[in-house]
Write a protein that holds these residues in place. Structure first.
Motif, PDB file in Angstrom:
ATOM      1  N   LYS A  49       0.922  -0.936   0.116  1.00 20.45           N
ATOM      2  CA  LYS A  49       0.390   0.176  -0.317  1.00 20.45           C
ATOM      3  C   LYS A  49       0.997   0.748  -0.040  1.00 20.45           C
ATOM      4  O   LYS A  49       0.477   2.239  -0.846  1.00 20.45           O
ATOM      5  CB  LYS A  49      -0.578  -0.319   1.120  1.00 20.45           C
ATOM      6  CG  LYS A  49      -2.352  -0.621   1.242  1.00 20.45           C
ATOM      7  CD  LYS A  49      -2.641  -0.908   2.771  1.00 20.45           C
ATOM      8  CE  LYS A  49      -3.414  -2.143   2.513  1.00 20.45           C
ATOM      9  NZ  LYS A  49      -5.133  -1.924   3.806  1.00 20.45           N
ATOM     10  N   ARG A  50       1.719   1.179   1.086  1.00 21.52           N
ATOM     11  CA  ARG A  50       2.667   2.456   0.881  1.00 21.52           C
ATOM     12  C   ARG A  50       3.759   2.606  -0.543  1.00 21.52           C
ATOM     13  O   ARG A  50       3.616   3.649  -0.746  1.00 21.52           O
ATOM     14  CB  ARG A  50       3.943   2.082   1.544  1.00 21.52           C
ATOM     15  CG  ARG A  50       4.840   3.460   2.047  1.00 21.52           C
ATOM     16  CD  ARG A  50       5.878   3.087   3.438  1.00 21.52           C
ATOM     17  NE  ARG A  50       6.963   1.435   3.208  1.00 21.52           N
ATOM     18  CZ  ARG A  50       7.424   1.186   3.244  1.00 21.52           C
ATOM     19  NH1 ARG A  50       6.819   1.018   4.632  1.00 21.52           N
ATOM     20  NH2 ARG A  50       8.378   0.530   2.945  1.00 21.52           N
ATOM     21  N   ARG A  51       4.396   1.694  -1.212  1.00 19.15           N
ATOM     22  CA  ARG A  51       4.752   1.595  -2.300  1.00 19.15           C
ATOM     23  C   ARG A  51       3.474   2.713  -3.362  1.00 19.15           C
ATOM     24  O   ARG A  51       3.565   3.320  -3.855  1.00 19.15           O
ATOM     25  CB  ARG A  51       4.871   0.547  -2.924  1.00 19.15           C
ATOM     26  CG  ARG A  51       6.934   0.209  -2.256  1.00 19.15           C
ATOM     27  CD  ARG A  51       7.737  -1.032  -3.609  1.00 19.15           C
ATOM     28  NE  ARG A  51       6.542  -2.408  -3.963  1.00 19.15           N
ATOM     29  CZ  ARG A  51       6.713  -3.533  -2.650  1.00 19.15           C
ATOM     30  NH1 ARG A  51       7.599  -3.045  -1.180  1.00 19.15           N
ATOM     31  NH2 ARG A  51       5.817  -4.631  -2.029  1.00 19.15           N
ATOM     32  N   ALA A  52       2.328   1.992  -3.557  1.00 21.76           N
ATOM     33  CA  ALA A  52       0.933   1.963  -4.773  1.00 21.76           C
ATOM     34  C   ALA A  52       1.036   3.736  -4.119  1.00 21.76           C
ATOM     35  O   ALA A  52       0.760   4.733  -5.139  1.00 21.76           O
ATOM     36  CB  ALA A  52      -0.118   1.131  -4.357  1.00 21.76           C
ATOM     37  N   ARG A  53       0.698   4.303  -3.008  1.00 26.83           N
ATOM     38  CA  ARG A  53       0.404   5.866  -2.608  1.00 26.83           C
ATOM     39  C   ARG A  53       1.658   6.328  -3.173  1.00 26.83           C
ATOM     40  O   ARG A  53       1.483   7.979  -3.966  1.00 26.83           O
ATOM     41  CB  ARG A  53       0.429   5.478  -0.989  1.00 26.83           C
ATOM     42  CG  ARG A  53      -0.179   7.166  -0.552  1.00 26.83           C
ATOM     43  CD  ARG A  53      -0.782   6.973   1.104  1.00 26.83           C
ATOM     44  NE  ARG A  53       0.565   6.547   1.670  1.00 26.83           N
ATOM     45  CZ  ARG A  53       0.511   5.330   2.604  1.00 26.83           C
ATOM     46  NH1 ARG A  53      -0.692   5.155   2.436  1.00 26.83           N
ATOM     47  NH2 ARG A  53       0.849   5.469   3.838  1.00 26.83           N
ATOM     48  N   ARG A  54       3.601   5.877  -2.834  1.00 25.75           N
ATOM     49  CA  ARG A  54       3.920   7.183  -3.232  1.00 25.75           C
ATOM     50  C   ARG A  54       4.412   6.871  -4.813  1.00 25.75           C
ATOM     51  O   ARG A  54       4.709   7.882  -4.927  1.00 25.75           O
ATOM     52  CB  ARG A  54       5.414   6.237  -3.234  1.00 25.75           C
ATOM     53  CG  ARG A  54       6.110   6.406  -1.093  1.00 25.75           C
ATOM     54  CD  ARG A  54       7.353   5.620  -0.973  1.00 25.75           C
ATOM     55  NE  ARG A  54       7.722   5.979   0.259  1.00 25.75           N
ATOM     56  CZ  ARG A  54       8.317   7.004   0.352  1.00 25.75           C
ATOM     57  NH1 ARG A  54       8.809   7.755  -0.533  1.00 25.75           N
ATOM     58  NH2 ARG A  54       8.856   7.742   1.856  1.00 25.75           N
ATOM     59  N   ALA A  55       3.781   6.108  -5.336  1.00 30.03           N
ATOM     60  CA  ALA A  55       3.480   5.910  -6.680  1.00 30.03           C
ATOM     61  C   ALA A  55       2.392   6.699  -7.914  1.00 30.03           C
ATOM     62  O   ALA A  55       3.249   7.350  -8.285  1.00 30.03           O
ATOM     63  CB  ALA A  55       3.582   4.375  -7.782  1.00 30.03           C
ATOM     64  N   ALA A  56       1.632   6.601  -6.868  1.00 32.73           N
ATOM     65  CA  ALA A  56       0.372   8.014  -6.803  1.00 32.73           C
ATOM     66  C   ALA A  56       0.592   9.168  -6.987  1.00 32.73           C
ATOM     67  O   ALA A  56       0.552   9.800  -7.754  1.00 32.73           O
ATOM     68  CB  ALA A  56      -0.179   7.161  -6.267  1.00 32.73           C
ATOM     69  N   ALA A  74       3.478  10.375  -6.824  1.00 29.62           N
ATOM     70  CA  ALA A  74       5.104  10.220  -8.042  1.00 29.62           C
ATOM     71  C   ALA A  74       4.497  10.578  -9.171  1.00 29.62           C
ATOM     72  O   ALA A  74       4.612  12.047 -10.265  1.00 29.62           O
ATOM     73  CB  ALA A  74       5.720   9.721  -8.046  1.00 29.62           C
ATOM     74  N   ALA A  75       2.841  10.396  -9.583  1.00 30.92           N
ATOM     75  CA  ALA A  75       2.501  10.610 -10.164  1.00 30.92           C
ATOM     76  C   ALA A  75       1.420  11.886 -10.352  1.00 30.92           C
ATOM     77  O   ALA A  75       0.900  12.517 -11.730  1.00 30.92           O
ATOM     78  CB  ALA A  75       1.563   9.058 -11.129  1.00 30.92           C
ATOM     79  N   ALA A  76       1.204  12.112  -8.894  1.00 29.00           N
ATOM     80  CA  ALA A  76      -0.022  13.443  -9.199  1.00 29.00           C
ATOM     81  C   ALA A  76       0.537  14.755  -9.916  1.00 29.00           C
ATOM     82  O   ALA A  76      -0.009  14.916 -11.144  1.00 29.00           O
ATOM     83  CB  ALA A  76      -0.318  13.410  -8.122  1.00 29.00           C
ATOM     84  N   PRO A  77       2.161  14.632  -9.718  1.00 28.97           N
ATOM     85  CA  PRO A  77       2.434  16.134  -9.604  1.00 28.97           C
ATOM     86  C   PRO A  77       2.755  16.261 -11.528  1.00 28.97           C
ATOM     87  O   PRO A  77       2.314  17.437 -11.713  1.00 28.97           O
ATOM     88  CB  PRO A  77       4.077  16.150  -9.173  1.00 28.97           C
ATOM     89  CG  PRO A  77       3.573  15.382  -7.794  1.00 28.97           C
ATOM     90  CD  PRO A  77       2.911  14.293  -8.373  1.00 28.97           C
ATOM     91  N   ALA A  78       2.792  15.219 -12.241  1.00 31.43           N
ATOM     92  CA  ALA A  78       3.190  14.925 -13.647  1.00 31.43           C
ATOM     93  C   ALA A  78       2.099  15.512 -14.182  1.00 31.43           C
ATOM     94  O   ALA A  78       2.067  15.772 -15.164  1.00 31.43           O
ATOM     95  CB  ALA A  78       3.972  13.957 -14.162  1.00 31.43           C
ATOM     96  N   ALA A  79       0.533  14.485 -13.270  1.00 28.40           N
ATOM     97  CA  ALA A  79      -0.577  15.057 -14.366  1.00 28.40           C
ATOM     98  C   ALA A  79      -0.467  16.196 -14.879  1.00 28.40           C
ATOM     99  O   ALA A  79      -1.053  16.953 -15.288  1.00 28.40           O
ATOM    100  CB  ALA A  79      -1.016  13.996 -13.704  1.00 28.40           C
ATOM    101  N   GLU A  80      -0.885  17.008 -12.862  1.00 30.09           N
ATOM    102  CA  GLU A  80      -0.947  18.206 -12.729  1.00 30.09           C
ATOM    103  C   GLU A  80      -0.085  18.897 -14.107  1.00 30.09           C
ATOM    104  O   GLU A  80      -1.117  19.918 -13.974  1.00 30.09           O
ATOM    105  CB  GLU A  80      -1.023  18.741 -11.593  1.00 30.09           C
ATOM    106  CG  GLU A  80      -1.314  18.605 -10.202  1.00 30.09           C
ATOM    107  CD  GLU A  80      -1.693  18.390  -9.442  1.00 30.09           C
ATOM    108  OE1 GLU A  80       0.062  19.309  -9.277  1.00 30.09           O
ATOM    109  OE2 GLU A  80      -2.265  18.001  -7.756  1.00 30.09           O
ATOM    110  N   ALA A  81       0.933  18.823 -13.934  1.00 26.22           N
ATOM    111  CA  ALA A  81       1.864  19.791 -14.557  1.00 26.22           C
ATOM    112  C   ALA A  81       1.597  20.367 -15.931  1.00 26.22           C
ATOM    113  O   ALA A  81       1.465  21.164 -16.982  1.00 26.22           O
ATOM    114  CB  ALA A  81       3.204  19.251 -14.448  1.00 26.22           C
ATOM    115  N   THR A  82       1.325  18.243 -16.869  1.00 24.34           N
ATOM    116  CA  THR A  82       0.329  18.478 -17.913  1.00 24.34           C
ATOM    117  C   THR A  82      -1.146  18.879 -18.212  1.00 24.34           C
ATOM    118  O   THR A  82      -1.326  19.803 -18.968  1.00 24.34           O
ATOM    119  CB  THR A  82       0.129  16.929 -18.476  1.00 24.34           C
ATOM    120  OG1 THR A  82      -0.209  15.907 -17.606  1.00 24.34           O
ATOM    121  CG2 THR A  82       1.705  15.792 -18.758  1.00 24.34           C
TER     122      THR A  82
END
Length: 129
Positions: free
Chosen positions: A102-109, A111-119
């Motif tokens: 769960k912790r790895r999945a949350r960290r991956a999410a 990390a992906a969120a700022p990239a999605a916000e930037a696009t």
């Protein structure tokens, strides 16, 4: 079996030396048949109490899966390396393994969120032009 090891490196190392030390221990694991699930470098942190007259250290964590005999080899590598201040390796039970997933999945999410916000911001800016 699934294991997790946390080790503290001396604070006088450069970032390159710290990364090289982490890679060295990961190589010890992979050379002996382990599969590494996760590597986290927590960075320079204050120690709870001074160790060898040092009050800070580089914290690193490795999650891996392998044979029980592998832990002894890894801990021997930790003891032989003068850069390691402290280390702790333990076997994960099913609850710890679930929490780690769960912790790895949350960290991956995260990390992906700022990239999605930037696009998203880029597309909004181009639409306004």
């Amino acid at each position: 079996m699934k294991y997790e090891t946390v080790f503290i490196l001396t604070p006088v190392l450069s970032d390159a030396q710290m990364k090289e030390a982490v890679e060295k221990f990961a190589k010890v694991l992979t050379d002996n048949g382990a599969s590494i699930a996760n590597t986290e470098e927590w960075g320079l942190r204050k120690l709870a109490y001074p160790i060898d007259k040092k009050s800070t250290g580089f914290y690193c964590m490795l999650e891996f899966e392998g044979e029980p005999t592998l832990v002894k080899k890894l801990e021997t590598a930790f003891r032989r390396d003068e850069r390691v201040i402290r280390f702790l390796t333990f076997r994960q039970d099913k609850y710890a393994a679930e929490y780690a997933e769960k912790r790895r999945a949350r960290r991956a999410a995260q990390a992906a969120a700022p990239a999605a916000e930037a696009t998203a911001v880029e597309t909004v800016e181009t639409k306004e032009d």
